[in-house]
Design an enzyme around this catalytic site. Structure first.
Site, PDB file in Angstrom:
ATOM      1  N   ASP A   1      87.182  94.469 -28.323  1.00 29.40           N
ATOM      2  CA  ASP A   1      88.130  93.857 -27.401  1.00 29.40           C
ATOM      3  C   ASP A   1      89.553  93.842 -27.976  1.00 29.40           C
ATOM      4  O   ASP A   1      90.447  93.211 -27.418  1.00 29.40           O
ATOM      5  CB  ASP A   1      87.694  92.430 -27.026  1.00 29.40           C
ATOM      6  CG  ASP A   1      87.633  91.496 -28.239  1.00 29.40           C
ATOM      7  OD1 ASP A   1      88.174  91.865 -29.297  1.00 29.40           O
ATOM      8  OD2 ASP A   1      87.048  90.416 -28.105  1.00 29.40           O
TER       9      ASP A   1
ATOM     10  N   VAL B   1      85.582  89.338 -36.434  1.00 29.20           N
ATOM     11  CA  VAL B   1      86.529  90.019 -35.550  1.00 29.20           C
ATOM     12  C   VAL B   1      85.779  91.005 -34.670  1.00 29.20           C
ATOM     13  O   VAL B   1      84.670  91.430 -34.988  1.00 29.20           O
ATOM     14  CB  VAL B   1      87.620  90.772 -36.343  1.00 29.20           C
ATOM     15  CG1 VAL B   1      88.477  89.819 -37.133  1.00 29.20           C
ATOM     16  CG2 VAL B   1      87.004  91.839 -37.236  1.00 29.20           C
ATOM     17  N   SER B   2      86.410  91.392 -33.559  1.00 26.81           N
ATOM     18  CA  SER B   2      85.810  92.357 -32.646  1.00 26.81           C
ATOM     19  C   SER B   2      86.800  93.475 -32.372  1.00 26.81           C
ATOM     20  O   SER B   2      87.846  93.263 -31.773  1.00 26.81           O
ATOM     21  CB  SER B   2      85.426  91.679 -31.329  1.00 26.81           C
ATOM     22  OG  SER B   2      84.998  92.652 -30.394  1.00 26.81           O
ATOM     23  N   LYS B   3      86.454  94.677 -32.836  1.00 30.30           N
ATOM     24  CA  LYS B   3      87.302  95.829 -32.541  1.00 30.30           C
ATOM     25  C   LYS B   3      87.157  96.253 -31.085  1.00 30.30           C
ATOM     26  O   LYS B   3      88.034  96.874 -30.518  1.00 30.30           O
ATOM     27  CB  LYS B   3      86.935  96.993 -33.461  1.00 30.30           C
ATOM     28  CG  LYS B   3      87.261  96.718 -34.929  1.00 30.30           C
ATOM     29  CD  LYS B   3      86.924  97.911 -35.796  1.00 30.30           C
ATOM     30  CE  LYS B   3      87.261  97.634 -37.256  1.00 30.30           C
ATOM     31  NZ  LYS B   3      86.924  98.772 -38.139  1.00 30.30           N
TER      32      LYS B   3
ATOM     33  N   SER C   1      90.651  92.496 -30.615  1.00 29.54           N
ATOM     34  CA  SER C   1      91.027  91.284 -31.338  1.00 29.54           C
ATOM     35  C   SER C   1      90.737  91.451 -32.825  1.00 29.54           C
ATOM     36  O   SER C   1      89.596  91.614 -33.230  1.00 29.54           O
ATOM     37  CB  SER C   1      90.239  90.087 -30.790  1.00 29.54           C
ATOM     38  OG  SER C   1      90.466  88.952 -31.585  1.00 29.54           O
TER      39      SER C   1
END
Length: 203
Positions: free
Chosen positions: A12, A8-10, A14
């Site tokens: 962006d 996961v990417s905090k 998402s």
């Protein structure tokens, strides 16, 4: 065999890996060979990435959705891919700025070679600045004094310097103004982030 890694990417916003998983499955990765971490990429503790890298065998190809899913930074990325190359494991990036990277092809190897060259150039520049700073400190007769706290910039400098052969830890501590104990609490002797260093960079 194709092996996939998602995270996961905090950055962006998402918090799900659905898009990444779908892309990797479409690219031919079997769901049983998908590894997923829910931690931020800045953290050292990514157990699924560690398990994924350990599971890879010669002839396998690791697929990631974007380049930033795999590496914390350029140096970490180059080290990971260098290790994969040594083990005869390929890397393929599906989208984003690293989409041209596919180390199973000659052109993909060339693109990654440029990345590696830039990373090496960056390390040499940092080393030169460190040496110049140490020489300047010695010329001023600097012998330390009360240590200042560690900062993100100092952590990054320590990471680059500690991994270089010939780095004098005592001189480095003097230059960045911290004790050895503080330095080793943030960065390992080989330049890898430790828990306190990772927390500071996330800051």
């Amino acid at each position: 065999m194709l092996v996939g890694y998602v995270r996961v990417s905090k950055a962006d916003g998402s918090q799900t890996t659905d898009l990444q998983r779908d892309a990797l499955l479409t690219a031919g990765v079997d769901e049983a060979h998908l590894y997923e971490d829910l931690a931020s990429g800045k953290k050292d503790d990514r157990p699924e990435l560690a398990a994924c890298l350990k599971a890879l065998r010669a002839g396998d190809t690791l697929l990631v959705w974007k380049l930033d899913r795999l590496g914390r930074d350029l140096r970490h990325l180059v080290n990971v891919v260098h290790d994969l190359t040594e083990r005869k494991v390929g890397l393929k990036v599906l989208t984003g700025q690293g989409a041209a990277i596919d180390t199973t092809t000659p052109s993909g190897k060339l693109v990654f070679g440029i990345f590696a060259a830039l990373a090496e150039f960056e390390r040499e520049l940092i080393t030169e600045r460190t040496k110049a700073g140490l020489a300047s400190a010695r010329a001023r007769g600097r012998k330390g004094g009360r240590p200042f706290k560690m900062t993100p910039a100092k952590v990054r400098l320590a990471m680059a310097s500690m991994g270089q052969p010939g780095t004098n830890v005592g001189d480095l501590c003097v230059e960045i103004g911290v004790t050895r104990q503080t330095l080793y609490r943030h960065v390992s002797p080989t330049g890898e982030l430790r828990t306190d260093g990772a927390k500071l960079l996330e800051g």
